[in-house]
Design an enzyme around this catalytic site. Structure first.
Site, PDB file in Angstrom:
ATOM      1  N   ARG A  42       0.834  -1.188  -0.310  1.00 19.49           N
ATOM      2  CA  ARG A  42      -0.053   0.110   0.012  1.00 19.49           C
ATOM      3  C   ARG A  42       0.846   1.115   0.003  1.00 19.49           C
ATOM      4  NH1 ARG A  42      -4.454  -1.415   4.611  1.00 19.49           N
ATOM      5  NH2 ARG A  42      -5.459  -3.214   3.518  1.00 19.49           N
ATOM      6  N   GLU A 127      -1.465 -24.205   1.624  1.00 20.80           N
ATOM      7  CA  GLU A 127      -1.308 -24.863   2.986  1.00 20.80           C
ATOM      8  C   GLU A 127      -1.129 -23.884   4.058  1.00 20.80           C
ATOM      9  OE1 GLU A 127      -1.117 -27.543   5.266  1.00 20.80           O
ATOM     10  OE2 GLU A 127      -0.425 -28.416   3.407  1.00 20.80           O
ATOM     11  N   GLY A 132      -1.089 -22.673  10.094  1.00 20.94           N
ATOM     12  CA  GLY A 132       0.094 -22.189   9.830  1.00 20.94           C
ATOM     13  C   GLY A 132       1.235 -23.293   9.451  1.00 20.94           C
ATOM     14  N   LYS A 203     -11.523 -21.930   8.390  1.00 18.91           N
ATOM     15  CA  LYS A 203     -10.773 -22.910   8.464  1.00 18.91           C
ATOM     16  C   LYS A 203     -11.334 -24.299   8.528  1.00 18.91           C
ATOM     17  CE  LYS A 203      -6.800 -20.364  10.806  1.00 18.91           C
ATOM     18  NZ  LYS A 203      -6.254 -20.138  12.048  1.00 18.91           N
TER      19      LYS A 203
END
Length: 437
Positions: A42, A127, A132, A203
């Protein structure tokens, strides 16, 4: 292999550092060096520390960057739905491979990304979007393709797991545990996405889609957060030999008409201390996968943070880069099963219900009658001493009831009926019970 990196915050900057520090190893694994051709941000002039890149690679025009003909792989670490979706669809339609950690986008509209990847012929890897650094999605997408996954149960949000672990170990209330998580940097200034279950629901949708070969979106996931979990609930769980975790649960099932379905839900639940997920503490993640042939599998590790997430991102970069050099692409999305998502009311679960009742003869029979009317069987009843109720009156008593397995709709209707019973002063708490407690 020339990379375009979208975003250079906590994860993106760590990707840059790892690319630099491991450049020789990565080139050896891939068969060609990796080069960062552009980084879209940005604010170009922002201080990002000493990143090992030429300042000229920064640009404020991400769309122009992903359109460039010299870009092979686009790595997205921006997050959010738009404009990330437009950038990635553009890249995929142009035949570029994409690596993303954007769980919200994948859960909201992963289908459009998969369609664009199929149209352009590139790879879509993600992934890092769940848990994580834990290798989880690739095993579901590839290693277990020869098996039939029946259930996925996981702790996939580190912030809520830290809060619940702190409540369990110290006896603190939710507000105190949240304050500690904020002070330690585990919780954001606005923790809503975590504590209300939105992060875990995204998730859960991704896990269910991969496990059951069915497109599941965030809107399909029943979601409840942990803000109503009290210290008294944690103490009651301990008395049962349980602990409380925010779980994502995705499971195959059978509808009343015999059709196979899936259910996907996120909510706090009591689990026995003997369950593999019970010992997962602090901000760690873990996912428990059950499959017909492989049996029970456990995936455990750090679920967030710049370095762990960047590790997963780079693993995907290596995979898609190898594919491009070989002139092949990974297996496309597997959504052939197209199973209907079962409503929460049909999910089978158990309830732990704490009641503040009037201490007089016949109360237990009246309460048991309500359960019977709704076809819910009682497993255990524990009664507290008179005067221990929430109001502290001498004619109060506590009833703690744990049910057998029943449809969630029947259990919820039972709780609603109990609230209207004269002998029940209040329903102090309701929590689901998972596992064999």
């Amino acid at each position: 292999m020339r990379l375009a990196l979208l975003g250079c915050g906590t994860v993106g900057s760590e990707v840059v550092r790892l690319l630099h520090s491991q450049s020789a190893d990565l080139a050896a694994r891939i068969g060609a060096p990796l080069e960062i051709a552009g980084i879209a941000v940005r604010r170009i002039g922002r201080d990002r520390g000493e990143l090992p890149v030429d300042p000229l690679v920064f640009t404020a025009d991400p769309l122009d960057l992903v359109k460039r003909d010299d870009i092979d792989v686009v790595v997205e670490c921006v997050g959010g739905i738009e404009p990330a979706r437009s950038w990635l669809v553009e890249a995929l339609r142009a035949g570029k491979s994409v690596v993303t950690a954007n769980k919200a986008l994948l859960a909201e509209d992963g289908g459009s990304l998969h369609d664009a990847a199929a149209q352009g012929g590139g790879d879509l890897y993600y992934e890092a979007a769940v848990a994580g650094a834990i290798p989880l999605l690739r095993p579901l997408r590839e290693s277990l393709h020869g098996d039939r996954v029946t259930r996925v149960t996981g702790i996939v949000n580190g912030t809520t797991n830290f809060i619940l672990s702190a409540m369990d170990s110290t006896g603190a209330g939710f507000a105190e545990a949240l304050a500690e998580a904020t002070d330690l940097g585990y919780a954001e200034a606005d923790p809503t996405a975590d504590v209300e279950g939105f992060d875990a629901a995204a998730k859960a949708a991704i896990l269910a889609s991969l496990a059951f070969h069915t497109r599941v979106g965030a809107a399909d996931v029943h979601r409840e957060g942990i803000t109503e979990v009290a210290a008294a609930d944690v103490a009651s769980a301990k008395a049962m030999g349980c602990t409380i975790k925010l779980l994502c649960i995705a499971a195959r099932g059978t509808a009343a008409d015999g059709r196979e379905t899936v259910s996907v839900r996120v909510h706090p639940a009591m689990i026995p201390l003997t369950h593999p997920l019970a010992s997962v503490g602090d901000a760690f993640n873990a996912v428990f996968v059950e499959a017909e042939a492989a049996g029970q599998l456990m995936f455990y590790g750090p679920g967030a943070g710049g370095a762990p997430t960047a590790s997963a991102v780079l693993g995907d970069v290596v995979a898609v880069s190898r594919n491009r050099l070989a002139g092949v692409r990974a297996a496309s999305e597997s959504a052939y099963a197209d199973l209907p998502v079962r409503p929460m009311g049909e999910a089978l679960t158990r309830y732990h219900i704490s009641l503040d009742v009037t201490d007089r003869p016949g109360v237990l029979a009246a309460v048991a009658g309500v359960f019977a009317q709704h076809g819910v069987s009682i497993a255990t009843v524990r009664q507290g001493a008179a005067g221990s109720g929430a109001a502290g009156r001498d004619d109060d008593a506590d009833l703690v009831i744990v049910t057998h397995v029943a449809p969630d709709a029947a259990l919820a209707a039972t709780v609603q009926a109990l609230r209207g019973l004269d002998a029940v002063r209040s329903v102090a708490s309701v929590l689901r019970v998972e596992g064999s407690a």
